[in-house]
Design a protein around this motif. Structure first.
Motif, PDB file in Angstrom:
ATOM      1  N   SER A 167       0.826  -1.211   0.000  1.00 39.71           N
ATOM      2  CA  SER A 167       0.000   0.000   0.000  1.00 39.71           C
ATOM      3  C   SER A 167       0.860   1.261   0.000  1.00 39.71           C
ATOM      4  O   SER A 167       0.505   2.268  -0.630  1.00 39.71           O
ATOM      5  N   ASN A 168       1.981   1.205   0.696  1.00 44.57           N
ATOM      6  CA  ASN A 168       2.875   2.357   0.713  1.00 44.57           C
ATOM      7  C   ASN A 168       3.456   2.605  -0.676  1.00 44.57           C
ATOM      8  O   ASN A 168       3.581   3.756  -1.106  1.00 44.57           O
ATOM      9  N   ALA A 169       3.784   1.523  -1.376  1.00 42.39           N
ATOM     10  CA  ALA A 169       4.283   1.658  -2.747  1.00 42.39           C
ATOM     11  C   ALA A 169       3.196   2.214  -3.667  1.00 42.39           C
ATOM     12  O   ALA A 169       3.473   3.043  -4.542  1.00 42.39           O
ATOM     13  N   VAL A 171      -9.409   0.608  -2.940  1.00 43.52           N
ATOM     14  CA  VAL A 171      -9.568  -0.528  -2.029  1.00 43.52           C
ATOM     15  C   VAL A 171     -10.641  -1.489  -2.537  1.00 43.52           C
ATOM     16  O   VAL A 171     -10.540  -2.717  -2.334  1.00 43.52           O
ATOM     17  N   ALA A 172     -11.648  -0.973  -3.220  1.00 37.45           N
ATOM     18  CA  ALA A 172     -12.701  -1.839  -3.756  1.00 37.45           C
ATOM     19  C   ALA A 172     -12.141  -2.777  -4.819  1.00 37.45           C
ATOM     20  O   ALA A 172     -12.541  -3.949  -4.909  1.00 37.45           O
ATOM     21  N   VAL A 173     -11.214  -2.284  -5.617  1.00 32.92           N
ATOM     22  CA  VAL A 173     -10.598  -3.118  -6.653  1.00 32.92           C
ATOM     23  C   VAL A 173      -9.869  -4.307  -6.037  1.00 32.92           C
ATOM     24  O   VAL A 173      -9.821  -5.399  -6.626  1.00 32.92           O
ATOM     25  N   HIS A 174      -9.332  -4.123  -4.836  1.00 33.97           N
ATOM     26  CA  HIS A 174      -8.586  -5.202  -4.176  1.00 33.97           C
ATOM     27  C   HIS A 174      -9.468  -6.144  -3.365  1.00 33.97           C
ATOM     28  O   HIS A 174      -8.991  -7.193  -2.907  1.00 33.97           O
ATOM     29  N   THR A 175     -10.714  -5.796  -3.170  1.00 39.12           N
ATOM     30  CA  THR A 175     -11.595  -6.573  -2.303  1.00 39.12           C
ATOM     31  C   THR A 175     -11.764  -8.029  -2.740  1.00 39.12           C
ATOM     32  O   THR A 175     -11.796  -8.926  -1.886  1.00 39.12           O
ATOM     33  N   PRO A 176     -11.878  -8.355  -4.033  1.00 32.36           N
ATOM     34  CA  PRO A 176     -12.008  -9.779  -4.421  1.00 32.36           C
ATOM     35  C   PRO A 176     -10.859 -10.655  -3.944  1.00 32.36           C
ATOM     36  O   PRO A 176     -11.019 -11.887  -3.832  1.00 32.36           O
ATOM     37  N   LEU A 177      -9.718 -10.065  -3.633  1.00 33.03           N
ATOM     38  CA  LEU A 177      -8.578 -10.852  -3.161  1.00 33.03           C
ATOM     39  C   LEU A 177      -8.794 -11.417  -1.768  1.00 33.03           C
ATOM     40  O   LEU A 177      -7.989 -12.229  -1.292  1.00 33.03           O
ATOM     41  N   VAL A 183     -10.686 -13.568  -0.757  1.00 34.54           N
ATOM     42  CA  VAL A 183     -10.895 -15.024  -0.787  1.00 34.54           C
ATOM     43  C   VAL A 183      -9.570 -15.771  -0.683  1.00 34.54           C
ATOM     44  O   VAL A 183      -9.477 -16.799   0.001  1.00 34.54           O
ATOM     45  N   VAL A 184      -8.535 -15.258  -1.335  1.00 34.55           N
ATOM     46  CA  VAL A 184      -7.252 -15.966  -1.364  1.00 34.55           C
ATOM     47  C   VAL A 184      -6.202 -15.313  -0.464  1.00 34.55           C
ATOM     48  O   VAL A 184      -5.229 -15.971  -0.078  1.00 34.55           O
ATOM     49  N   ALA A 185      -6.382 -14.032  -0.130  1.00 30.39           N
ATOM     50  CA  ALA A 185      -5.392 -13.314   0.685  1.00 30.39           C
ATOM     51  C   ALA A 185      -6.113 -12.370   1.646  1.00 30.39           C
ATOM     52  O   ALA A 185      -6.069 -11.142   1.480  1.00 30.39           O
ATOM     53  N   PRO A 186      -6.784 -12.934   2.656  1.00 30.81           N
ATOM     54  CA  PRO A 186      -7.596 -12.094   3.547  1.00 30.81           C
ATOM     55  C   PRO A 186      -6.786 -11.059   4.330  1.00 30.81           C
ATOM     56  O   PRO A 186      -7.221  -9.927   4.505  1.00 30.81           O
ATOM     57  N   TRP A 187      -5.606 -11.458   4.820  1.00 29.13           N
ATOM     58  CA  TRP A 187      -4.806 -10.517   5.602  1.00 29.13           C
ATOM     59  C   TRP A 187      -4.228  -9.403   4.724  1.00 29.13           C
ATOM     60  O   TRP A 187      -4.155  -8.234   5.139  1.00 29.13           O
ATOM     61  N   PHE A 188      -3.821  -9.763   3.526  1.00 28.16           N
ATOM     62  CA  PHE A 188      -3.338  -8.758   2.587  1.00 28.16           C
ATOM     63  C   PHE A 188      -4.442  -7.764   2.259  1.00 28.16           C
ATOM     64  O   PHE A 188      -4.226  -6.538   2.259  1.00 28.16           O
TER      65      PHE A 188
END
Length: 243
Positions: A11-13, A76-82, A84-89
């Motif tokens: 996120s910082n990047a 952040v919405a664009v990353h929401t589908p992740l 399922v596979v990367a909840p902590w990320f």
């Protein structure tokens, strides 16, 4: 849980990339949706010693604050589908988004807090070069990319009349940058250069509209208002006198 620190670094990047290439790169183009950042947010902060009166307006008002919030929520919405596979990320990305909105607003409303806790972002707005210090919440990726540029502000040091050798760290309104403020002329000359120093000292309380930053306006800076936003600027106060 390893995904959470990875998400924070990621996120910082993303902050660095979006700030540099979207908010400044695309935002300087005529008619750009992202023009609110450079044309309004930077102009307001530069004129008001880091304070942006746009943050006093409701978030649903379609001004710089509302556009910023909409942009962050879209990211952040664009990353929401992740999730399922990367909840902590994904959680780290959401946290970073809301942390950005909170800290960015706070540093532009509580200036002293911003100078202490978000110095790199203060330098981004008030430093000589507004095209450095791209990270907002933390300067990590600026360190990696070599874009963290630190500034010291000699106008923050007012010589004490009681003790000529002592200086006190105080926050001065930028409109007070005149010889009456007791600012060390030699320090200013060394920091800004002779030509810019002479321009610094023309900015008195009677001339706050010229520019609130210690440096002269850049040629590519926009007019004070844009077609979609004309935020009111606060009335400047009289400059403090040296003790």
């Amino acid at each position: 849980m390893l995904g959470f620190p990875i998400g924070i670094l990621y996120s910082n990047a993303v902050e660095w990339v979006i700030h540099k290439y979207v908010l400044h790169g695309l935002g300087k183009r005529k008619g750009s949706f992202f023009g609110f950042h450079w044309k309004n947010h930077h102009r307001n902060a530069r004129r008001n010693a880091m304070r942006d009166p746009g943050y006093d307006k409701p978030i649903w008002d379609w001004n710089s604050r509302g556009r910023e919030a909409a942009s962050i929520l879209a990211v952040v919405a664009v990353h929401t589908p992740l999730v399922v596979v990367a909840p902590w990320f994904t959680a780290a990305v959401w946290y970073s988004g809301f942390n950005y909105l909170y800290k960015h607003q706070k540093c532009h409303q509580d200036i002293e807090w911003g100078k202490r806790h978000m110095r790199s972002h203060y330098d981004h707005h008030m430093g000589k070069d507004q095209d450095t210090n791209w990270c907002v919440t933390r300067p990590w990726f600026d360190w990696v990319m070599g874009t963290r540029v630190k500034y010291e502000y000699p106008e923050d040091k007012v010589t004490s009349a009681a003790n000529g050798s002592a200086v006190a760290e105080v926050a001065l309104p930028n409109a007070a940058l005149s010889s009456d403020a007791g600012i060390d002329q030699q320090s200013l000359s060394e920091f800004y250069g002779e030509d810019e120093t002479s321009q610094v000292h023309t900015r008195t309380a009677l001339q706050p509209e010229l520019h609130s930053s210690p440096w002269p306006a850049r040629d590519d800076e926009p007019p004070a208002a844009t077609p979609y936003e004309n935020e009111a600027l606060p009335t400047p106060s009289s400059p403090p006198k040296a003790a």
